[in-house]
Design a protein around this motif. Structure first.
Motif, PDB file in Angstrom:
ATOM      1  N   GLY A  32     102.572 -45.870 -38.167  1.00 56.14           N
ATOM      2  CA  GLY A  32     103.979 -46.031 -37.851  1.00 56.14           C
ATOM      3  C   GLY A  32     104.594 -47.310 -38.380  1.00 56.14           C
ATOM      4  N   HIS A  33     104.038 -47.880 -39.432  1.00 59.31           N
ATOM      5  CA  HIS A  33     104.664 -49.056 -40.015  1.00 59.31           C
ATOM      6  C   HIS A  33     104.448 -49.057 -41.524  1.00 59.31           C
ATOM      7  CE1 HIS A  33     100.512 -50.417 -39.340  1.00 59.31           C
ATOM      8  NE2 HIS A  33     100.697 -51.141 -40.403  1.00 59.31           N
ATOM      9  N   HIS A  34     105.335 -49.734 -42.202  1.00 61.13           N
ATOM     10  CA  HIS A  34     105.248 -49.887 -43.649  1.00 61.13           C
ATOM     11  C   HIS A  34     104.334 -51.069 -43.931  1.00 61.13           C
ATOM     12  CE1 HIS A  34     106.600 -51.104 -47.679  1.00 61.13           C
ATOM     13  NE2 HIS A  34     106.881 -49.833 -47.825  1.00 61.13           N
ATOM     14  N   HIS A  37     106.480 -54.281 -44.257  1.00 57.33           N
ATOM     15  CA  HIS A  37     107.369 -54.594 -43.147  1.00 57.33           C
ATOM     16  C   HIS A  37     106.876 -53.909 -41.878  1.00 57.33           C
ATOM     17  CE1 HIS A  37     110.144 -56.327 -46.013  1.00 57.33           C
ATOM     18  NE2 HIS A  37     110.026 -55.239 -46.721  1.00 57.33           N
ATOM     19  N   PRO A  38     105.811 -54.458 -41.260  1.00 56.45           N
ATOM     20  CA  PRO A  38     105.280 -53.797 -40.062  1.00 56.45           C
ATOM     21  C   PRO A  38     106.308 -53.782 -38.937  1.00 56.45           C
ATOM     22  CG  PRO A  38     104.283 -55.950 -40.339  1.00 56.45           C
ATOM     23  CD  PRO A  38     105.102 -55.686 -41.568  1.00 56.45           C
ATOM     24  N   ARG A  39     106.366 -52.651 -38.234  1.00 55.26           N
ATOM     25  CA  ARG A  39     107.266 -52.530 -37.087  1.00 55.26           C
ATOM     26  C   ARG A  39     106.499 -52.128 -35.846  1.00 55.26           C
ATOM     27  NH1 ARG A  39     111.465 -49.265 -40.491  1.00 55.26           N
ATOM     28  NH2 ARG A  39     109.805 -47.806 -40.178  1.00 55.26           N
ATOM     29  N   LEU A  40     105.723 -51.065 -35.931  1.00 60.74           N
ATOM     30  CA  LEU A  40     104.974 -50.582 -34.782  1.00 60.74           C
ATOM     31  C   LEU A  40     103.494 -50.505 -35.122  1.00 60.74           C
ATOM     32  CD1 LEU A  40     107.331 -47.722 -33.569  1.00 60.74           C
ATOM     33  CD2 LEU A  40     107.181 -50.061 -32.707  1.00 60.74           C
ATOM     34  N   PRO A 112      98.891 -56.588 -34.276  1.00 54.33           N
ATOM     35  CA  PRO A 112     100.352 -56.638 -34.185  1.00 54.33           C
ATOM     36  C   PRO A 112     100.921 -57.989 -34.598  1.00 54.33           C
ATOM     37  CG  PRO A 112      99.409 -55.701 -32.191  1.00 54.33           C
ATOM     38  CD  PRO A 112      98.282 -56.269 -32.987  1.00 54.33           C
ATOM     39  N   ARG A 113     102.145 -57.974 -35.047  1.00 59.19           N
ATOM     40  CA  ARG A 113     102.853 -59.214 -35.402  1.00 59.19           C
ATOM     41  C   ARG A 113     103.239 -59.944 -34.122  1.00 59.19           C
ATOM     42  NH1 ARG A 113     108.603 -56.384 -36.628  1.00 59.19           N
ATOM     43  NH2 ARG A 113     108.846 -55.712 -34.500  1.00 59.19           N
ATOM     44  N   TRP A 114     103.652 -61.190 -34.271  1.00 62.08           N
ATOM     45  CA  TRP A 114     104.134 -61.994 -33.147  1.00 62.08           C
ATOM     46  C   TRP A 114     105.561 -61.588 -32.828  1.00 62.08           C
ATOM     47  CZ3 TRP A 114     101.131 -64.967 -30.202  1.00 62.08           C
ATOM     48  CH2 TRP A 114      99.896 -65.359 -30.730  1.00 62.08           C
TER      49      TRP A 114
END
Length: 116
Positions: A32-34, A37-40, A112-114
């Motif tokens: 669910g993320h690129h 550009h991670p999103r989920l 996950p990102r911050w």
């Protein structure tokens, strides 16, 4: 529920809406993320029952529970109350915005990102 206890959720929801509005549509992979550009992100619950909360600490209101083996969707991570020597908490987006202690959620794929 008081305004104070809803504030972290409202801020996170506003952040998600702002990010969604500013981010062009891109192809997603299985998580669910690129890649650029991670999103989920995804994770799996390792505790038999995990209380998901309104803030990243064990004293905040329980919003819902997750069970061992459940796959959860993670928006971002932040520091919070240390649980089992792990100070990280994940903001989950599965139907409701809720915080889960990262100590009891194993990442599936990249970390996950911050939260900003």
């Amino acid at each position: 529920m008081s305004l104070r206890s809803r504030l972290p959720i409202a801020v996170a929801a506003g952040t998600l809406l702002a990010a969604a509005a500013a981010t062009p549509a891109v192809a997603n992979d299985d998580w669910g993320h690129h890649h650029d550009h991670p999103r989920l992100y995804k994770g799996v619950v390792t505790a038999s029952t995990l209380n998901l909360r309104s803030a990243p600490n064990r004293g905040s209101q329980i919003i819902r529970t997750a069970h061992k083996g459940e796959i959860v969707t993670i928006f971002c991570k932040t520091g919070g109350e240390t649980v089992g020597s792990n100070p990280l908490w994940y903001l989950l987006t599965d139907g409701t915005w809720a915080w889960g202690a990262a100590r009891y959620i194993d990442n599936i794929g990249p970390a996950p990102r911050w939260c900003s």
